[in-house]
Scaffold this active site. Structure first.
Site, mmCIF file in Angstrom:
data_model
loop_
_atom_site.group_PDB
_atom_site.id
_atom_site.type_symbol
_atom_site.label_atom_id
_atom_site.label_comp_id
_atom_site.label_asym_id
_atom_site.label_seq_id
_atom_site.Cartn_x
_atom_site.Cartn_y
_atom_site.Cartn_z
ATOM 1 N N ASP A 38 -27.917 -21.714 -63.539
ATOM 2 C CA ASP A 38 -28.868 -20.849 -62.829
ATOM 3 C C ASP A 38 -28.432 -19.384 -62.818
ATOM 4 O O ASP A 38 -29.174 -18.519 -62.367
ATOM 5 C CB ASP A 38 -29.006 -21.308 -61.364
ATOM 6 C CG ASP A 38 -29.696 -22.655 -61.247
ATOM 7 O OD1 ASP A 38 -30.607 -22.924 -62.042
ATOM 8 O OD2 ASP A 38 -29.310 -23.443 -60.355
ATOM 9 N N HIS A 62 -30.584 -28.879 -49.529
ATOM 10 C CA HIS A 62 -31.039 -28.290 -48.261
ATOM 11 C C HIS A 62 -32.495 -28.616 -47.952
ATOM 12 O O HIS A 62 -32.902 -28.558 -46.801
ATOM 13 C CB HIS A 62 -30.841 -26.768 -48.272
ATOM 14 C CG HIS A 62 -31.259 -26.139 -49.557
ATOM 15 N ND1 HIS A 62 -30.404 -26.078 -50.640
ATOM 16 C CD2 HIS A 62 -32.419 -25.573 -49.950
ATOM 17 C CE1 HIS A 62 -31.044 -25.476 -51.656
ATOM 18 N NE2 HIS A 62 -32.252 -25.162 -51.255
ATOM 19 N N ASP A 92 -29.750 -32.025 -56.211
ATOM 20 C CA ASP A 92 -30.542 -30.822 -56.416
ATOM 21 C C ASP A 92 -31.278 -30.478 -55.123
ATOM 22 O O ASP A 92 -31.849 -31.353 -54.475
ATOM 23 C CB ASP A 92 -31.548 -31.079 -57.547
ATOM 24 C CG ASP A 92 -32.420 -29.873 -57.823
ATOM 25 O OD1 ASP A 92 -31.865 -28.816 -58.164
ATOM 26 O OD2 ASP A 92 -33.656 -29.992 -57.679
#
Length: 1561
Positions: free
Chosen positions: A686, A563, A560
Site C-alpha cells: 500500500d 478495525h 485485512d
C-alpha cells in the site's frame, strides 16, 4: 475442582488484585513461549481478598487435548485462607487469546447486624495472549525472527513455473515467510481484495484449484524454507459475487438495515441528478471550484429540497397528538420513574406550571420512541402513554368532554404547542446533517475532479458519476426476482476518518452513510453479520468455511481492515481457524487511531503483531523514532526475570504426576509491560516506494534499519528490485520481474537492486531473532542513524551505520562523528552504497515495458567506507569521505570481558544460596540492614551508609539499602537513574559492599560473613572488566541474587507459618531481622554484648534510645514469638526481668546502666509476653524457673550504679520476679524517680518525677500517675517555653488506663490457672486493704471482671446510665469504652482513643460481646485511617492530627509536637484493633461463609499497610502518619511494634481452624 499444578520450565506469575483485575504493568498480558513445551500461568490471589468470598476463578484455557471453546470456562474455587496466597497453576498448550474472570459475592460493609447473602457479581473479562509457536525446517521460529515477503499473486505469472522461480529468489534472499494477497477468485474490479467467491481459488493462477494450493505450500515449506501467510477479508465481498444475489440478507439493505433508507434515497437522487447535469445546464467537466459551487446549488435545489429528508427526523404532530389524546381519554397513562423532576411531590406542580418548551424537554428525555436512530419517514414518535401522563399532570385525568375539566380539544391544542417545541431540536439535527452532507459531497467531488493530489477523474458521466455510489444495486434476474426488490440495493464498504472501531458505521447508531462520511469502495459490498449467528446464519457459516480453508494451508493470517471487522465476528472466525491450526500467526492491518483501542482488538483477538510501516516516516528523525519503537530494550537493560541458575533446581519434581527422576527447574517469569508487537515493514503493497516518496537510494538504509529491529520485519516484491512506483493492485496488468528469480543470489554488491545485501540482513535478522538479541541502542545524528543490537547474555551483537537518503541530502558524507564502542571488539562485515538511475529516461523506459514490472537501473557498490581502530578498551569507527546518502556499514561485535566459561549471567547469579547458607539472623541483620547510626556504632565512627551522588544516602549500609533503590530501577528499567550513572562512572559501590563484609568478618562473632563476602568479591571481580555501560545491569544481577539469597536464608530460619505465609507476613517477619542486631552501645546488659531489639530506625537505633521496655514487649510477641525466634524473646525477658525495681521494668533500659522507671504499662506488656511465651514456645513454662541475677535488690527501691558490688549480687527465679511485680502493685507504691531532675529529664516538672501507684480494692483496678507525668505509651511531654507547655504532658493518662486494666486482668487469670495446675507456687498476694489481708489471683481477677463494664462502658442509651459509673454531662460519644477511669481531668476518661482494643485482645472476657462489637465498629469508622489508628476522636476539641516536632510556636496544643498522641495515626494499635475485631467478629459468626467474611473484613483493612511496606525504602512500617495516612516527616520510618503487632494478627489467625473457612468442610 482442585487445580492441577504443573511444574514447567516457564512459569508466568499473574497476581490478581483485590478486585480481580491483573496486577500487571500496563494491564496487557502477552506471553512468548521460549520452547515447544506448554507455559504455565500461575494465578496468585491473596487468601482472603474480596474475590475469595464465594469466589471462583473462571478460565477458558482448555485442558491438554481438549478443544478450545471461547465460551467454555473451567471453574477453580477460591478456598479462603487468611495466612496463605492461593496459587492456581494452569498450563497453556496452545496459542491465541485466553480469557479469565472471577465471580464472587461482594464484601458488605462491616455491620453489627449480620448481612444477608449478597448477590454474586463477576469481574470484567481479562485476556492472556499467547504467541504462536511457529516451526520451520524442524526448528522453532520466534516471531522476531520472521522476515516476511509480501506479494500480489495476480502478478506472479504462470503456476507453477513462474511461481517457483520467484519463490526460489525470495528464499535465496533470506526471507522465511511469504505474504500473499488473497488467492481467491477476484470480482469484476480485478482487485485481490474484492473477492468473487471465497471458496474458489483464482482460476488463472491455479487451474487445478485446491490441489495447486496444496502443492504450492508443500514446495514453499519443504523446498524453499518458506512459511505461508495470507490475507483474510471478512467484512466485504465483491459487488458482483453470485452468492449475494442468492442471499441479499447478508448485506445492509432496507430490510436488514431500515435506518439506511434515507441514505439510499439520497444516494439514488444524487445519481439521478448526476445523470441530468447537462439537461439542467450544469457543467459536466469541472475545471474550477466556481463550477463545482454551481453544481452544489443544484444539489440543494433539485436533490435536498425535493427529498424532504426532514420527515426522517421529526414527529408527525397530527398523528402523535391524536394518539396521545386517545391514550389520555382511555386512561392509558404511564408516569415516568422519578416523576417529572422538581422539588415538589413527583414534580407535578413544577411540570404543570412549566412553559411548553420546558414540557417538551420532559418529552424529549422520557417520551420519544426511536429517538436514537432513523428508519422510515416519521419513524420517531411520541410514546402516547407517557405524553398522556404529561396531559394528566397539566389537566388532571380525563372525565369526559362534557365535564367541567379540560376536554379533548383543549388538551390537543396544548399538546400540539408542546410537540412543536419537541420538533425544534429534531429540525436542528436535520439542518446540521444536511450541512454535513453538502460539505462532504463538495469535498469529495473537489478531491476526485479538481485537486492536484487527486485522481482527476475527468468528465462526469455514467461511468464516472458525480458521486461514488454508496450502494450496489443487484441486477434483476431469475435469481434476484424472488426477493423483495427493495432489498437488492446493498451498502458498499468503505472507511471513515477517525471512526470508533467498535461502532458499526453502517449500523443503526451511525448516520455516516446518510451524512456521506464514508470513503467508499464501489467494488465491495459490506457484509452484515449482526450480533450473533442467528442474525445471518448463511453468512456466518459461509465465512467460517472460508476461514477454515485458509487455516488449513497457511501458517498465518493478515486480517485485512481489522478495525472495521466487528470484533465478535473476528473472535468467532479466529476460533474456527485455530481449531484447524492452533499455532496460527495473526497480523493485522489495524488503524483505530487510538493505542487504547488497538489494545482492545489485540488482546481479544490474540493478534500476534500489528503492521507498522517505515515508509510513513517523513524524515531521518521520524524514521529513527520508529526504529527505536520496534528496536527492543535498551542495551544494558535490567533482567527482571529470576534467572534459573543452579540455585533454582527442584529435585525429582513431577509433571502432571509423572515423576521422571530428572531434576526440573522452574523459570519464574514476571509478566512485563509489553507494547503491542509489530510487523515492521520497510515497505508494504500500500506504500509509495522510496523512489517516489524519498530518494531511491534510501531503499538500502531503510531496509537495513528495519532488519535491525527486534520484531517481525517485512518487505514487498519490487522493493529490493527498486520499482519506480507503487504497483496499482487493481488496474496493473503487467507481471513481476526480478533479477533474483533468475539467478543465484550471492551476499554482497551487485546490479539490479539490493538483494545481495538483503540476504545478509535477513540472515542476521533471523539469527538475532532466534537467539534472543533483544537489546538495542539507536542513535540519530543529522542524516545518520546507528543501531547496535546485542544479545543480553553473550553480549554478541551487530552494529549498523545507515546514511539515510531523503530529498535534498546531496552526495557528501554528511559529517558524522566517530563512534566509540567501549569495551567492544568489532569485525567489519562490509560497507555498501546504492546508486540508482532516476533520470526521466530511465523511468520512462522501465514504465514503458508493457509486460513486465521492472526496477530502475541500480547497483550496490562496495565502499572502503569506514576506518576501524581497535584500542585497548574500545573500538573507534570513523566514516570516510565517500559515504553518501544511501550507504550502510555493518559490523559484528563482541565484548571479550563478558565471555565466561559458564556464561557470565549464569555465573553471577548462581552459588549464592550456598554462600549464605550458614548465616544466622544476627549475621543477616548486618548483611541486609544497619542504618547510619548503627553502622557508625559498629565501626567506631569510621563507616556510614553509602551516599550516591545525585540521589543521596542509602537508608541502610546492607543489601536492603541498595535493593530499595534498585528494585524500582529494575522494574522501570531506569538506566538514567543516578545510581546507574554512578556505576558507569566508577566501581565504588562494589568496593564498598565487599570491603564492608571483609572488615566485619575479621571481627569476633561475624566470622561466618567471610563466605558471602567471598561470593560477592568473586562475582564483582567477574564483572569489573566489562564495559562501564553494562555495569548497572550486572551490578543489579549480582545484588539481586545476593539479596534474595540473604532474604530467603532469613525466612528459612523462621517458623513454618512465616515460611508458608503470604508475602506481606514474610515482609513483616523480616522486620525482626532489621530491628534486632548487635549494637555495641546498646546491649541488654552492662558488661555482656548481646543483640537487642530497636524500637525503630533510624530514630531509636543506638545508645539509650535503642531499647525501650514498652516497645520491646509490645513488639516481641510478633517479631520474636510470631517468627519462631524464641531464644531472642527469652533473652529480652531475662534481661528486663533482671532490672525489675519498684515492681516495674524500665522504659529506657540503657543496657542496665541507667534504667529509668517512669512507665506504668511496661511491666504489664512484659508479663503478657511471658504469658505468650509459655503458651507458644515448646516447654515454655521452664522459663519461669530460670535463675536471674538482679541488677537491684529484690523488694528494695535503693538505686545504685551498675559497677556497685550490690549489682547482680542477688538472684531470683523469673517466677519470683513476676510475683514481686504483682505484690509491689498490690501493696501500693510511692517513690520519686532516682536521679530526678533536669539531668534525667530536662522537660519534666518536679511533680512529674513522683510515682504513686495503688489498687482500689473496691474494684481491684490499679491506679497511678498524675497530671504532671505520662506513664503510658502516650508519653509526650510538653517542651515549648514559648507556648508555655514545658512540663505539661500532652496525654498524662493518669488514673486507670484501660489497656493496663486489661493486661493486668490477663496476667491474673493466667497466674491463677498456672497455680491451679501446679506450675506457679504463689496463690495470690497480700494487700494494702485492712479488710482483706490477702487475695488470690482468681479472686482479684473476678473482682476486676465484676466491675469492668460498670467502670469503663459508656452506654449507648442514656436510660442505662444508672447501671454504669458515668457522668452524663461530660459524655461526648456513647457506645464506647472509656480510655481512662478516674483520671485527673474527668473529661479525659471519656475520650475515644485506640487503647481499648488492646484490653479486648488480651482480656476478651472482660467485655460484653455486643458492647465490644459496637465500640469496635465506632473505632472502625471514626479512628481507623489507611494504615494507622487516630490517637484521638476527630470530634474531640483536642484533636490535632498533624505532628511536627520541630514547630516551636505559640500554639499550646501543638508546639514542639505536644500533639504526638492527640490525633496522628499510629500503626501499632492497628494490629490490636484488627486482632480484637477478628476475635469479636468471629464470636458471632456461624459457618464457613460468615467466618470467611470476618477474615475478609480484616484483609480489606490491611490494604494500606501492604502498600506502605512495598513503597517504603526502609522495608518496614512507619511509626505514625498524619491525618488520613498523610506522610509525617518526624515519624520513625520503620518501627518494631508497627510490624510486630501485625504479625500478631497473622499468628492469631493461624490459631483458628482454617478448615472451617472451607465450604467443603
Amino acid at each position: 475442582m482442585a487445580p492441577k499444578t504443573m511444574v514447567s520450565n516457564e512459569i508466568y506469575l499473574l497476581p490478581l488484585k483485590d478486585d480481580g483485575s491483573p496486577d500487571v504493568p500496563g494491564g496487557y498480558i502477552y506471553l512468548t513461549p521460549k520452547t515447544s513445551a506448554p507455559i504455565t500461568i500461575r494465578f496468585e490471589i491473596e487468601g482472603t481478598s474480596s474475590i475469595c468470598r464465594h469466589g471462583s476463578l473462571w478460565v477458558n484455557i482448555p485442558e491438554e487435548g481438549e478443544e478450545y471453546q471461547r465460551e467454555k470456562f473451567r471453574e477453580f474455587r477460591l478456598e479462603p485462607d487468611f495466612n496463605r496466597t492461593i496459587e492456581i497453576s494452569i498450563p497453556i498448550h496452545g496459542a491465541g487469546a485466553f480469557a479469565f474472570y472471577t465471580t464472587y459475592a461482594p464484601l458488605p460493609d462491616l455491620s453489627e447486624t449480620l448481612s444477608k447473602a449478597v448477590t454474586p457479581t463477576r469481574t470484567e473479562t481479562y485476556y492472556i495472549d499467547v504467541a504462536p509457536r511457529l516451526t520451520l525446517e524442524g526448528r522453532q521460529m520466534p516471531l522476531a525472527a520472521l522476515s516476511i515477503f509480501s506479494l500480489i499473486s495476480k502478478f506472479m505469472g504462470k503456476y507453477p513455473s513462474d511461481w517457483e522461480k520467484h519463490l526460489r529468489g525470495i528464499s535465496e534472499r533470506g526471507y522465511n515467510m511469504v505474504h500473499f494477497t488473497p488467492l481467491q477468485q477476484r470480482g469484476a474490479s480485478n482487485s485481490p481484495y474484492s473477492i468473487y467467491d471465497q471458496l474458489a481459488w483464482d482460476p488463472e493462477c491455479f487451474p487445478n484449484g485446491e490441489a495447486d494450493i496444496k502443492s504450492l505450500i508443500n514446495s514453499m515449506e519443504n523446498k524453499h524454507g518458506l512459511l505461508g501467510l495470507t490475507d483474510v477479508v471478512w467484512n466485504h465481498t465483491a459487488h458482483n459475487s453470485q452468492w449475494i444475489q442468492e442471499h441479499p440478507e447478508v448485506g445492509y439493505n432496507v430490510s436488514t438495515a431500515p435506518h439506511l433508507r434515507s441514505a439510499l434515497e439520497l444516494d439514488t437522487a444524487l445519481l439521478e441528478f448526476s445523470s441530468k447535469l447537462a439537461e439542467n445546464d450544469l457543467p459536466t467537466n469541472l475545471t474550477s471550484v466556481d463550477e463545482l459551487l454551481k453544481i452544489m446549488d443544484g444539489v440543494k435545489e433539485m436533490v435536498i429540497a425535493k427529498l424532504q429528508l426532514w420527515e426522517y427526523y421529526v414527529l408527525d404532530i397530527e398523528r402523535d397528538a391524536d394518539a396521545t389524546v386517545e391514550a389520555w381519554a382511555n386512561g392509558d397513562i404511564t408516569f415516568p420513574e422519578g416523576g417529572f423532576g422538581g422539588s415538589d411531590f413527583g414534580g407535578l406542580e413544577t411540570i404543570k406550571n412549566s412553559t411548553p418548551a420546558q414540557q417538551a424537554q420532559f418529552l424529549l428525555k422520557c417520551g420519544i420512541l426511536n429517538k436514537k436512530q432513523l428508519g422510515m419517514r416519521y419513524h420517531r414518535r411520541v410514546n402516547p402513554s407517557v405524553a398522556a401522563a404529561l396531559l394528566t399532570a397539566i389537566y388532571g385525568r380525563f372525565e369526559g368532554d362534557d365535564s367541567d375539566s379540560a376536554d379533548r380539544g383543549a388538551a390537543r391544542s396544548q399538546l400540539v404547542k408542546i410537540l412543536d417545541e419537541v420538533n425544534l431540536p429534531l429540525y436542528q439535527e436535520y439542518d446540521k446533517d444536511i450541512a454535513e452532507i453538502l460539505q462532504q459531497v463538495f469535498n469529495r467531488v473537489k478531491y476526485v475532479r479538481l485537486d492536484d493530489h487527486g485522481p482527476k477523474l475527468g468528465p462526469i458521466n455514467e461511468k464516472n458519476p458525480l458521486i461514488e455510489t454508496y450502494f450496489t444495486r443487484l441486477p434483476k434476474n431469475s435469481i434476484t426476482s424472488k426477493h423483495n426488490q427493495e432489498d437488492l440495493a446493498l451498502a458498499n464498504n468503505g472507511w471513515i476518518w477517525a471512526a470508533n472501531a467498535l461502532v458499526d458505521n453502517a449500523g443503526p447508531l451511525s448516520k455516516a452513510y446518510l451524512r456521506r462520511e464514508v470513503i467508499v469502495w464501489g467494488d465491495c459490498v459490506k457484509l452484515r453479520y449482526g450480533s450473533r449467528r442467528e442474525d445471518s446464519p448463511f453468512l456466518w457459516d459461509f465465512m467460517a468455511k472460508y476461514t477454515r480453508l485458509m487455516a488449513k494451508y497457511f501458517t498465518g493470517f493478515r486480517i485485512d481492515n481489522c478495525h472495521s471487522t466487528p470484533i465478535h465476528v473476528a473472535e468467532f472466525l479466529l476460533d474456527e481457524a485455530r481449531r484447524v491450526r492452533p499455532n496460527l500467526f495473526i497480523c493485522a492491518e489495524l488503524f483505530t487511531g487510538s493505542e487504547k483501542m488497538d489494545y482492545i482488538f489485540v488482546e481479544r483477538l490474540g493478534i500476534s503483531c500489528l503492521i507498522r510501516e517505515a515508509m510513513q516516516a517523513w524524515g531521518t528523525g521520524e524514521l529513527s523514532r520508529l526504529v527505536h519503537r520496534h528496536g527492543g530494550r535498551p542495551i544494558g537493560s535490567f533482567e527482571v526475570d529470576e534467572l534459573a541458575g543452579a540455585d533454582k533446581n527442584i529435585p525429582n519434581s513431577q509433571i502432571n504426576g509423572q515423576g521422571n527422576g530428572e531434576p526440573k527447574r522452574e523459570i519464574i517469569r514476571k509478566i512485563k509491560q509489553t507494547p503491542v508487537q509489530a510487523l515492521f515493514m520497510d515497505c508494504t503493497h500500500d506504500n509509495e516506494v522510496p523512489a517516489q516518496k524519498r530518494d531511491a537510494r534510501d531503499t538500502l538504509p531503510n531496509a537495513a534499519l528495519v532488519s535491525m529491529c527486534a520484531s517481525a520485519t517485512g518487505s514487498v516484491m519490487g522493493y529490493d528490485e527498486i520499482y519506480p512506483k507503487l504497483v496499482d493492485l487493481v488496474h496493473e496488468t503487467r507481471l513481476y520481474d526480478s533479477p533474483y528469480s533468475s539467478k543465484h543470489v550471492e551476499v554482497g554488491s551487485g546490479e539490479g537492486g539490493i538483494g545481495g545485501i538483503k540476504k545478509l540482513l535477513n540472515q542476521i535478522h533471523e539469527l538475532m531473532g532466534k537467539d534472543g538479541y533483544d537489546e538495542t541502542h539507536i542513535h540519530h545524528e543529522d542524516q545518520y542513524i546507528t543501531v547496535h543490537r546485542v544479545h543480553p547474555e553473550s553480549r554478541k551483537g551487530y552494529f549498523l551505520i545507515a546514511h539515510t537518503a531523503f530529498p535534498g541530502y546531496g552526495n557528501g558524507n554528511g559529517g558524522f562523528n566517530p563512534v566509540h564502542l567501549t569495551g567492544t571488539k568489532a569485525r567489519h562485515l562490509g560497507s555498501w552504497m546504492l546508486e540508482v538511475d532516476v533520470s526521466e529516461e530511465a523511468k520512462k523506459e522501465v514504465l514503458a515495458d508493457k509486460k513486465k514490472l521492472r526496477g530502475l537501473p541500480s547497483k550496490v557498490i562496495d565502499l572502503p567506507g569506514v576506518r576501524m581502530e581497535t584500542k585497548q578498551d574500545e573500538t573507534v569507527i570513523t566514516v570516510r569521505d565517500k559515504f553518501p546518502p544511501g550507504s550502510i556499514a555493518l559490523f559484528e561485535t563482541w565484548i571479550p570481558s563478558a565471555e565466561h566459561a559458564s556464561g557470565l549471567d549464569t555465573y553471577v547469579s548462581s552459588g549464592a544460596k550456598e554462600a549464605f547458607s550458614n548465616l544466622d539472623l544476627i549475621d543477616l541483620n548486618f548483611v541486609l540492614y544497619r542504618c547510619e547510626a548503627e553502622e557508625l556504632d559498629s565501626s567506631d565512627g569510621k563507616d556510614g551508609v553509602y551516599d550516591i551522588p545525585g540521589h543521596g544516602k542509602l537508608v541502610y549500609a546492607g543489601l536492603q539499602g541498595w535493593w530499595s533503590v534498585l528494585k524500582n530501577i529494575i522494574r522501570e528499567n531506569n538506566l538514567a537513574h543516578p545510581l546507574c550513572q554512578h556505576l558507569r562512572n566508577g566501581q565504588w559501590p562494589l568496593d564498598y559492599i565487599v570491603g564492608r563484609l571483609e572488615r566485619i568478618s575479621k571481627k569476633a562473632r561475624y566470622e561466618r560473613l567471610s563466605k558471602p563476602g567471598a561470593w560477592l568479591k568473586d562475582r564483582f571481580d567477574a564483572i569489573r572488566k566489562i564495559p562501564s555501560f553494562l555495569l548497572p545491569r550486572y551490578f543489579g544481577l549480582v545484588l539481586r541474587t545476593a539479596y534474595q539469597a540473604a532474604w530467603n536464608r532469613g525466612l528459612n530460619l523462621m517458623n513454618e507459618n512465616v515460611q508458608k505465609g503470604q508475602w506481606f507476613l514474610k515482609s513483616l517477619a523480616m522486620v525482626s531481622v532489621q530491628q534486632t542486631g548487635l549494637v555495641k552501645s546498646a546491649s541488654l546488659y552492662p558488661k555482656k554484648a548481646v543483640p537487642s531489639l530497636a524500637a525503630g530506625l533510624p530514630h531509636f537505633a543506638v545508645e539509650w534510645a535503642r531499647c525501650w521496655g514498652r516497645d520491646v514487649f509490645i513488639a516481641a510477641r510478633g517479631l520474636f514469638l510470631g517468627t519462631g525466634r524464641y531464644a531472642e524473646c527469652r533473652e529480652h525477658i531475662l534481661a528486663f526481668s533482671s532490672v525489675l525495681k519498684h515492681g516495674m521494668i524500665p522504659n529506657l533500659l540503657s543496657s542496665g546502666n541507667a534504667p529509668r522507671y517512669n512507665s506504668r504499662d511496661s511491666i504489664w506488656f512484659m508479663l503478657q509476653t511471658i504469658q505468650d511465651y509459655t503458651k507458644i514456645v515448646p516447654n515454655g513454662l521452664e522459663l519461669l524457673k530460670e535463675t536471674i541475677p538482679r541488677r537491684f535488690l529484690p523488694y528494695d527501691d535503693t538505686y545504685f550504679d551498675s559497677n556497685d558490688p550490690r549489682a547482680y549480687s542477688k538472684t531470683s527465679t523469673l517466677e519470683d520476679i513476676i510475683q514481686e511485680a504483682l505484690q509491689r502493685h498490690a501493696s501500693g507504691m510511692s517513690y520519686r524517680e532516682a536521679n530526678a531532675g533536669p539531668n534525667l529529664d530536662m522537660q519534666m516538672s518536679s511533680e512529674g518525677f513522683q510515682q504513686d501507684i495503688k489498687v482500689d480494692w473496691a474494684n481491684g483496678i490499679i491506679f497511678g500517675g498524675n497530671q504532671a507525668n505520662c506513664g503510658t505509651w502516650m508519653d509526650k511531654m510538653g517542651e515549648s517555653e514559648r507556648a508555655h507547655s514545658k512540663g505539661v504532658p500532652g496525654t498524662p493518662r493518669d488514673g486507670a488506663a484501660i489497656e493496663i486494666t486489661g493486661l493486668h486482668y490477663s496476667t491474673l487469670v493466667w497466674l491463677a490457672q498456672l497455680h491451679q495446675e501446679g506450675n506457679y507456687k504463689y496463690a495470690g498476694v497480700s494487700t494494702s486493704d485492712a479488710n482483706r489481708k490477702v487475695i488470690t489471683f482468681s479472686d482479684w481477677a473476678n473482682l476486676i471482671k465484676d466491675n469492668f463494664e460498670r467502670c469503663y462502658y459508656v452506654p449507648l442509651q442514656s436510660k442505662d446510665d444508672k447501671d454504669y459509673d458515668v457522668n452524663p454531662k461530660i459524655i461526648n460519644r456513647r457506645g464506647i469504652y472509656k480510655d481512662l477511669y478516674k483520671s485527673g481531668k474527668e473529661y479525659e476518661d471519656y475520650q475515644l482513643r485506640a487503647n481499648f482494643p488492646i484490653a479486648m485482645t488480651v482480656a476478651p472476657d472482660l467485655f460484653d460481646n455486643t458492647h465490644a462489637l459496637h465500640a469496635l465498629s465506632v473505632a472502625d469508622k471514626v479512628l481507623r485511617g489507611p494504615t494507622g489508628m487516630a490517637t484521638l476522636d476527630p470530634a474531640d476539641l483536642n484533636y490535632h492530627p498533624y505532628y511536627n516536632n520541630s514547630e516551636d510556636s505559640d500554639a499550646f496544643a501543638t508546639s514542639k509536637g505536644r500533639n504526638y498522641h492527640q490525633g496522628p495515626e499510629w500503626l501499632w494499635p492497628t494490629g490490636f484493633f484488627l486482632r480484637a475485631l477478628l476475635k469479636f467478629d468471629l464470636k458471632r459468626r456461624q459457618g464457613p461463609e460468615q467466618k470467611t467474611e470476618a477474615f475478609q473484613q480484616i484483609t480489606r483493612r490491611l490494604k494500606g499497610c501492604k502498600e506502605a511496606i512495598i513503597s517504603s525504602d526502609w522495608a518496614g512500617l512507619t511509626e505514625l502518619t498524619n491525618k488520613n495516612g498523610e506522610y509525617c516527616g518526624d515519624s520513625s520510618p520503620t518501627q518494631a511494634w508497627s510490624a510486630g503487632c501485625l504479625i500478631d494478627l497473622y499468628h492469631d489467625a493461624a490459631q483458628y481452624d482454617v478448615s472451617q473457612l472451607s465450604a467443603s468442610n
